[in-house]
Motif scaffolding. Structure first.
Motif, PDB file in Angstrom:
ATOM      1  N   MET A  73       0.828  -1.206   0.000  1.00 51.85           N
ATOM      2  CA  MET A  73       0.000   0.000   0.000  1.00 51.85           C
ATOM      3  C   MET A  73       0.863   1.257   0.000  1.00 51.85           C
ATOM      4  N   LYS A  74       1.905   1.243   0.800  1.00 53.08           N
ATOM      5  CA  LYS A  74       2.799   2.399   0.864  1.00 53.08           C
ATOM      6  C   LYS A  74       3.474   2.630  -0.489  1.00 53.08           C
ATOM      7  N   LYS A  75       3.790   1.543  -1.179  1.00 53.24           N
ATOM      8  CA  LYS A  75       4.415   1.665  -2.494  1.00 53.24           C
ATOM      9  C   LYS A  75       3.506   2.423  -3.469  1.00 53.24           C
ATOM     10  N   TYR A  76       2.193   2.272  -3.271  1.00 57.05           N
ATOM     11  CA  TYR A  76       1.219   2.971  -4.120  1.00 57.05           C
ATOM     12  C   TYR A  76       0.718   4.254  -3.455  1.00 57.05           C
ATOM     13  N   ASN A  77       1.491   4.757  -2.464  1.00 56.56           N
ATOM     14  CA  ASN A  77       1.181   6.007  -1.767  1.00 56.56           C
ATOM     15  C   ASN A  77      -0.171   5.965  -1.059  1.00 56.56           C
ATOM     16  N   GLN A  78      -0.537   4.787  -0.596  1.00 50.98           N
ATOM     17  CA  GLN A  78      -1.773   4.630   0.165  1.00 50.98           C
ATOM     18  C   GLN A  78      -1.422   4.392   1.637  1.00 50.98           C
ATOM     19  N   ARG A  79      -1.849   5.292   2.487  1.00 48.04           N
ATOM     20  CA  ARG A  79      -1.553   5.185   3.912  1.00 48.04           C
ATOM     21  C   ARG A  79      -2.811   5.017   4.753  1.00 48.04           C
ATOM     22  N   GLU A  80      -3.888   4.701   4.076  1.00 50.05           N
ATOM     23  CA  GLU A  80      -5.123   4.325   4.756  1.00 50.05           C
ATOM     24  C   GLU A  80      -5.671   3.087   4.060  1.00 50.05           C
ATOM     25  N   ALA A  81      -6.043   2.093   4.852  1.00 55.34           N
ATOM     26  CA  ALA A  81      -6.537   0.857   4.236  1.00 55.34           C
ATOM     27  C   ALA A  81      -7.330   0.034   5.233  1.00 55.34           C
ATOM     28  N   GLN A  82      -8.305  -0.674   4.714  1.00 60.44           N
ATOM     29  CA  GLN A  82      -8.975  -1.698   5.496  1.00 60.44           C
ATOM     30  C   GLN A  82      -8.139  -2.979   5.409  1.00 60.44           C
ATOM     31  N   VAL A  83      -7.988  -3.649   6.518  1.00 63.00           N
ATOM     32  CA  VAL A  83      -7.242  -4.909   6.570  1.00 63.00           C
ATOM     33  C   VAL A  83      -8.251  -5.996   6.950  1.00 63.00           C
ATOM     34  N   ASP A  84      -8.600  -6.822   5.986  1.00 62.62           N
ATOM     35  CA  ASP A  84      -9.650  -7.812   6.186  1.00 62.62           C
ATOM     36  C   ASP A  84      -9.068  -9.095   6.791  1.00 62.62           C
ATOM     37  N   LEU A  85      -9.393  -9.339   8.060  1.00 62.80           N
ATOM     38  CA  LEU A  85      -8.871 -10.515   8.762  1.00 62.80           C
ATOM     39  C   LEU A  85      -9.831 -11.708   8.711  1.00 62.80           C
ATOM     40  N   SER A  86     -10.911 -11.588   7.957  1.00 59.87           N
ATOM     41  CA  SER A  86     -11.914 -12.664   7.903  1.00 59.87           C
ATOM     42  C   SER A  86     -11.327 -14.030   7.581  1.00 59.87           C
ATOM     43  N   PRO A  87     -10.406 -14.133   6.610  1.00 56.54           N
ATOM     44  CA  PRO A  87      -9.906 -15.473   6.255  1.00 56.54           C
ATOM     45  C   PRO A  87      -9.101 -16.168   7.354  1.00 56.54           C
ATOM     46  N   VAL A  88      -8.606 -15.419   8.340  1.00 58.55           N
ATOM     47  CA  VAL A  88      -7.706 -16.021   9.337  1.00 58.55           C
ATOM     48  C   VAL A  88      -8.325 -16.103  10.732  1.00 58.55           C
ATOM     49  N   MET A  89      -9.483 -15.510  10.920  1.00 59.12           N
ATOM     50  CA  MET A  89     -10.093 -15.497  12.251  1.00 59.12           C
ATOM     51  C   MET A  89     -10.455 -16.896  12.720  1.00 59.12           C
ATOM     52  N   GLU A  90     -10.902 -17.741  11.809  1.00 58.23           N
ATOM     53  CA  GLU A  90     -11.280 -19.099  12.200  1.00 58.23           C
ATOM     54  C   GLU A  90     -10.086 -19.865  12.756  1.00 58.23           C
ATOM     55  N   LYS A  91      -8.909 -19.671  12.168  1.00 57.44           N
ATOM     56  CA  LYS A  91      -7.725 -20.412  12.586  1.00 57.44           C
ATOM     57  C   LYS A  91      -7.074 -19.814  13.819  1.00 57.44           C
ATOM     58  N   PHE A  92      -6.985 -18.486  13.889  1.00 52.56           N
ATOM     59  CA  PHE A  92      -6.199 -17.843  14.945  1.00 52.56           C
ATOM     60  C   PHE A  92      -7.023 -17.044  15.953  1.00 52.56           C
ATOM     61  N   GLY A  93      -8.280 -16.807  15.678  1.00 51.80           N
ATOM     62  CA  GLY A  93      -9.085 -16.025  16.602  1.00 51.80           C
ATOM     63  C   GLY A  93      -8.489 -14.644  16.831  1.00 51.80           C
ATOM     64  N   LEU A  94      -8.538 -14.177  18.075  1.00 48.85           N
ATOM     65  CA  LEU A  94      -8.053 -12.823  18.370  1.00 48.85           C
ATOM     66  C   LEU A  94      -6.537 -12.695  18.278  1.00 48.85           C
ATOM     67  N   GLN A  95      -5.832 -13.817  18.160  1.00 53.47           N
ATOM     68  CA  GLN A  95      -4.406 -13.715  17.902  1.00 53.47           C
ATOM     69  C   GLN A  95      -4.152 -13.047  16.553  1.00 53.47           C
ATOM     70  N   SER A  96      -5.147 -13.137  15.667  1.00 54.10           N
ATOM     71  CA  SER A  96      -5.043 -12.461  14.370  1.00 54.10           C
ATOM     72  C   SER A  96      -4.877 -10.959  14.547  1.00 54.10           C
ATOM     73  N   VAL A  97      -5.531 -10.401  15.565  1.00 53.45           N
ATOM     74  CA  VAL A  97      -5.428  -8.961  15.821  1.00 53.45           C
ATOM     75  C   VAL A  97      -3.993  -8.606  16.202  1.00 53.45           C
ATOM     76  N   ARG A  98      -3.418  -9.409  17.085  1.00 53.97           N
ATOM     77  CA  ARG A  98      -2.026  -9.161  17.470  1.00 53.97           C
ATOM     78  C   ARG A  98      -1.112  -9.242  16.253  1.00 53.97           C
ATOM     79  N   CYS A  99      -1.290 -10.267  15.430  1.00 50.41           N
ATOM     80  CA  CYS A  99      -0.442 -10.421  14.239  1.00 50.41           C
ATOM     81  C   CYS A  99      -0.589  -9.219  13.315  1.00 50.41           C
ATOM     82  N   ALA A 100      -1.822  -8.727  13.190  1.00 54.91           N
ATOM     83  CA  ALA A 100      -2.058  -7.590  12.307  1.00 54.91           C
ATOM     84  C   ALA A 100      -1.400  -6.325  12.832  1.00 54.91           C
ATOM     85  N   VAL A 101      -1.555  -6.065  14.126  1.00 53.93           N
ATOM     86  CA  VAL A 101      -0.982  -4.850  14.709  1.00 53.93           C
ATOM     87  C   VAL A 101       0.539  -4.882  14.624  1.00 53.93           C
ATOM     88  N   LEU A 102       1.147  -6.012  15.006  1.00 52.57           N
ATOM     89  CA  LEU A 102       2.602  -6.126  14.893  1.00 52.57           C
ATOM     90  C   LEU A 102       3.035  -6.031  13.436  1.00 52.57           C
TER      91      LEU A 102
END
Length: 469
Positions: A73-102
């Motif tokens: 996103m930064k390469k395309y000068n985009q500094r605002e974005a939605q990050v869709d965690l739907s595909p990984v929530m089933e496997k990791f649950g709220l750990q997905s949030v930690r992975c995303a933030v880090l």
């Protein structure tokens, strides 16, 4: 930079498992791990990021995938974005949030504070696919605090040596401790001398920038008798002393305090997240320089433990200052177990490269805790053996112990030197000489320079995340 659950952004990061059914792009994008595909339509930019095979996805790989997404996103000068965690929530649950933030915070980090055209990293990242609950809010807050602590460690290690003397590092950590309600005590050279810290001062007195012993106390579990000491090497400039380093390695001498940065970062994260634990960080901060007061090969020095140490190499200074810091942690702080972490040997790089830290320990139980925490953090550790013949390599004919073994087993004998001062307590030694700094990033969430190695694993070990998983 804001990371939150609510809000709208035109741009979107979408994660795709390998061979999953995405009709619009299936012909051109297969979803291999870390592959990317940008698609522009009237609604905005969508960047697809491959996750690889679902069964092979780990928390670290997810973190890397998020880092890849925000960098694209930064390469395309985009500094605002939605990050869709739907595909990984089933496997990791709220750990997905930690992975995303880090992944977002570490992936976008760059160290360039002295460039005149430096731009502050800003942005808005909205996490989608997560049900907004109190637990989700807590997961976001805790992950943000942890990520900020890793970045704090990176900033310290990246700092030029002339701007991070032992005194300046002590002041920096004391300020940060006050923010988090952590008790900080700074001991100067006179106080260290009164304690008999001859090994620490043999190194620290070589410089015009005086040494400091930094102690950070976070005691949040009064019902527990256990107190963990985290002892981190804090050499802010390491020339090697009279065993001078080669010119090719001189640019790296500012980062020899990465162990100290790691333990400070871990303590601040624990405090920020109000983890119920008792921990004291002890950081012997000093410089190893050449002067009329420098120690030299052949010297014999007295440590705080009263052990006499024969000096074989002045570039083996880290184990000297750690030995006194370990003794201090046990005798003055009442530690019931001790972990030391340091950029200690080049030998560990030869053995394990730049992705894995070497570990020695006398406690199988504590190794299990560290290993479980590493599965959560995604950092890699490899346990090295301890045999009597390795300890024999440190025997001195004129003193109790010498600070250098033979031309082999360098990582092992360096760790065993410190073990000699652990007084039989549960002890772990972590050598991060290969993982604390990367000129060429190994993982997507890394940047050139300091990695913040150790912060997340030490946090997870004391927070107990590994055991719960």
């Amino acid at each position: 930079m804001n990371i939150q659950y609510e809000g709208t952004c035109q741009s979107r990061i979408t994660f795709v498992y390998e061979d999953s059914d995405f009709p619009d792009i299936k012909q051109v994008f297969k979803g291999e791990f870390l592959s990317s595909f940008p698609q522009i339509c009237n609604a905005g930019l969508t960047v697809y990021i491959g996750l690889g095979k679902k069964e092979e996805l780990t928390p670290r790989k997810l973190m890397d995938a998020v880092s890849k997404g925000v960098r694209e996103m930064k390469k395309y000068n985009q500094r605002e974005a939605q990050v869709d965690l739907s595909p990984v929530m089933e496997k990791f649950g709220l750990q997905s949030v930690r992975c995303a933030v880090l992944g977002i915070k570490l992936g976008l980090y760059e160290y360039n504070p002295f460039r005149s055209n430096r731009r502050e990293e800003t942005g808005l990242y909205v996490l989608k696919g997560v049900e907004k609950t109190e637990k989700a809010e807590q997961a976001l807050k805790k992950a943000t605090n942890l990520a900020d602590s890793v970045l704090y460690a990176r900033e310290l290690v990246n700092m030029p040596g002339n701007l991070l003397t032992p005194e300046l590092m002590a002041e920096n950590m004391a300020r940060e401790a006050e923010k988090h309600g952590v008790q900080a005590e700074i001991l100067d050279a006179k106080q260290a001398e009164a304690l008999g810290m001859g090994a620490f001062l043999a190194v620290g007195n070589s410089s015009g920038n005086p040494p400091k012993l930094i102690v950070l106390r976070y005691l949040a579990d009064p019902d527990s008798k256990q107190k963990t000491a985290l002892v981190g090497k804090g050499v802010t400039v390491d020339t090697g002393g009279y065993c001078l380093k080669s010119s090719g390695s001189m640019l790296g001498i500012k980062g020899d305090m990465a162990g100290g940065a790691a333990v400070a970062g871990a303590v601040f994260a624990l405090a920020a997240n109000k983890v119920k634990t008792n921990v004291v960080a002890v950081i012997p901060a000093c410089e190893n320089r050449i002067s009329s007061r420098s120690f030299v090969p052949g010297d014999v020095i007295r440590s705080m433990s009263a052990k006499m140490i024969e000096i074989r190499n002045t570039d083996c200074e880290g184990r000297l200052i750690l030995s006194d810091a370990v003794t201090y942690a046990i005798r003055k702080e009442g530690a019931t177990r001790v972990l030391d972490i340091a950029t200690l040997t080049g030998a560990v790089v030869g053995a394990l490269g730049f992705s894995t830290a070497g570990v020695l320990t006398n406690s199988d139980e504590w190794w299990d805790e560290l290993s479980a925490a590493a599965k959560v953090s995604g950092e890699q550790y490899w346990r090295l053996p301890i045999f009597p013949e390795y300890e024999d390599l440190l025997k001195s004919t004129i003193a109790d112990i010498k600070n250098l073994g033979e031309d082999y087993c360098g990582t092992i004998t360096a760790g065993l030197f410190i073990k000699a001062f652990a007084e039989g307590l549960p002890w772990i030694h972590i050598d991060i000489a290969g993982t604390a700094w990367v000129d060429k990033p190994v993982f997507e969430h890394q940047a050139v320079g300091a990695t913040g190695a150790g912060v997340t694993t030490l946090y997870d070990m004391l927070e107990g995340a590994g055991r719960r998983s």
